[in-house]
Design an enzyme around this catalytic site. Structure first.
Site, PDB file in Angstrom:
ATOM      1  N   ARG A  45      66.892  62.429  37.154  1.00 14.97           N
ATOM      2  CA  ARG A  45      67.576  63.881  37.490  1.00 14.97           C
ATOM      3  C   ARG A  45      66.738  64.827  38.432  1.00 14.97           C
ATOM      4  NH1 ARG A  45      67.506  66.018  30.600  1.00 14.97           N
ATOM      5  NH2 ARG A  45      69.677  64.890  30.257  1.00 14.97           N
ATOM      6  N   LYS A  86      72.666  57.840  14.358  1.00 14.26           N
ATOM      7  CA  LYS A  86      73.810  58.841  13.363  1.00 14.26           C
ATOM      8  C   LYS A  86      74.884  58.708  13.147  1.00 14.26           C
ATOM      9  CE  LYS A  86      69.187  61.058  11.365  1.00 14.26           C
ATOM     10  NZ  LYS A  86      68.461  62.509  11.246  1.00 14.26           N
ATOM     11  N   GLY A 141      73.677  65.629  25.978  1.00 11.87           N
ATOM     12  CA  GLY A 141      74.822  66.613  24.977  1.00 11.87           C
ATOM     13  C   GLY A 141      75.808  66.637  25.653  1.00 11.87           C
ATOM     14  N   GLY A 175      71.186  59.796  27.284  1.00 10.92           N
ATOM     15  CA  GLY A 175      69.958  59.485  27.927  1.00 10.92           C
ATOM     16  C   GLY A 175      69.673  58.380  27.357  1.00 10.92           C
TER      17      GLY A 175
END
Length: 419
Positions: free
Chosen positions: A35, A221, A400, A377
């Site tokens: 990043r 999930k 996100g 990520g």
């Protein structure tokens, strides 16, 4: 809209919002500086023009001032990457920050302390009692929203222009990513190079689709990926389900999954998603076999078995060879590819093979003309770990933010520059 290439930063102070939320080990060493490196073209353009830079970023999710989340830990590495001395203000709102920002000369750089040390950055109240009443919560929220205005105004006062190069936080309507832009007119606010590339890459995946379009969705999930899966079912030709989600889908179909990770309350949802895929003509690709282990450990005993015949006491930690080939064949025949989430616990060396096989298939497809976007990520960590990053079309720095963009949401950090 002003672009960074059109803007001349000579003699200007630029507030640059970057995403330096990098992982640190227990000794505060940076373990992945992707990043930071991604922001270098923007920072170097400003310096080359003869401008000066005030860098704003966050690190982690502090609930107040916390030593382990201080941006001073990245200062030395930032200086090495930029090749110039970087000043540091140990409080983004303190007098020191204002004085140092005002004194900045062309070619100089100031790094502000973690913006999230202040609740005003996120605009959420802190320190509320667990038994706080609705009225107290409402009052606290109103108070922090009010003080957020002053916080944002002060950050904006440090600079002549604003550059948002933090795609990783573009989905948050935070002070430094969305609200601050209102203090600059259209001619003095813009995306940095990274943001420009991210916006174009997402747009290409969603609106300039060459088919077949394949999305590979990993992660543990189903619940955290429902909206993106549902949105993708309207766009893709193939949807590969991988990672921990595999076992929720397997159990939903009556399979034996041992002690593999599973969301028992999402079994009906998994079946519903399978039905929707069928109705929309989407090829939903699920694992056939798994690499299983008798403990959640790299050193556990491991073997391969059918994904729906995992013995009691064992858990699936990666895909097996049949599934690797099944996934790879779909990927190799694709022209647009989105990869979000590994196939297994790639942090364990003995369970990296599936994720590596997927990554290599994506690289092969890319060589043959496919557009491939890797984001989230863990997927980024995967391609970096396996040395495959240069073989894909684009590696997104946003987790996100990327997912919300693919869900079709308008990102506040992007909207604020366009307004």
């Amino acid at each position: 809209m002003m672009t960074i290439d059109q803007f001349n930063f000579a003699g200007k102070k630029a507030f640059v919002r970057v995403d330096f939320n990098v992982p640190l080990d227990e000794n505060f060493n940076i373990t992945d500086d992707t990043r930071m490196r991604a922001a270098l073209p923007t920072l170097k353009k400003i310096l080359a023009d003869g401008g000066s830079i005030i860098i704003g970023s966050h690190l982690g999710r502090p609930k107040g001032v916390a030593e382990k989340f201080s941006l001073k830990h990245i200062l030395k590495h930032l200086e090495e990457l930029l090749g110039v001395e970087v000043q540091f203000a140990n409080d983004c709102m303190g007098e020191e920050a204002a004085v140092k920002a005002a004194a900045l000369q062309p070619g100089e750089v100031l790094l502000l302390e973690n913006l999230r040390f202040y609740a005003e950055e996120e605009g959420k109240p802190r320190g509320l009692a667990e038994d706080a009443t609705d009225e107290e919560k409402k009052a606290a929220k109103a108070a922090v929203k009010e003080s957020q205005k002053e916080f944002t105004k002060k950050l904006a006062s440090y600079a002549d222009c604003y550059v948002n190069d933090a795609f990783g936080t573009a989905h948050r309507a935070h002070a430094s990513t969305a609200l601050i832009a209102k203090y600059f007119d259209k001619e003095n606010k813009m995306f940095g190079y990274l943001m420009e590339k991210e916006v174009k890459a997402v747009d290409k995946v969603l609106n300039d689709i060459h088919r077949p379009f394949t999305a590979i969705m990993g992660g543990s999930k189903v619940s955290s990926k429902i909206e993106i899966i549902e949105n993708l079912l309207n766009k893709v030709d193939n949807l590969i389900i991988a990672g921990g989600m595999t076992y929720t889908f397997t159990k939903a179909q009556g399979g034996k999954i041992g002690i593999s990770i599973c969301e028992d309350d999402k079994l009906d949802l998994a079946l519903d998603l399978m039905k929707k895929a069928e109705e929309k003509g989407v090829n939903l690709v699920l694992a056939e076999d798994a690499k299983i282990a008798d403990a959640f450990s790299n050193d556990a005993n491991a073997k391969f078995c059918a994904v729906n015949e995992i013995p009691d006491g064992w858990e699936g930690l990666d895909i097996g060879p049949k599934t690797e080939e099944k996934f790879a064949e779909v990927i190799r025949n694709s022209k647009t590819i989105l990869w979000n989430g590994p196939t297994g616990v790639f942090e364990f060396e003995n369970f990296t093979h599936g994720s590596r096989a997927v990554g290599e298939a994506i690289v092969e497809a890319t060589k043959n003309g496919a557009f491939s976007l890797v984001g989230g990520g863990d997927s980024v960590a995967c391609v970096n770990k396996f040395g495959l990053a240069n073989g894909v079309s684009y590696v997104s720095t946003g987790g996100g933010a990327l997912l919300e963009a693919i869900e079709g949401k308008i990102l506040p950090g992007i909207a604020a520059i366009n307004e």
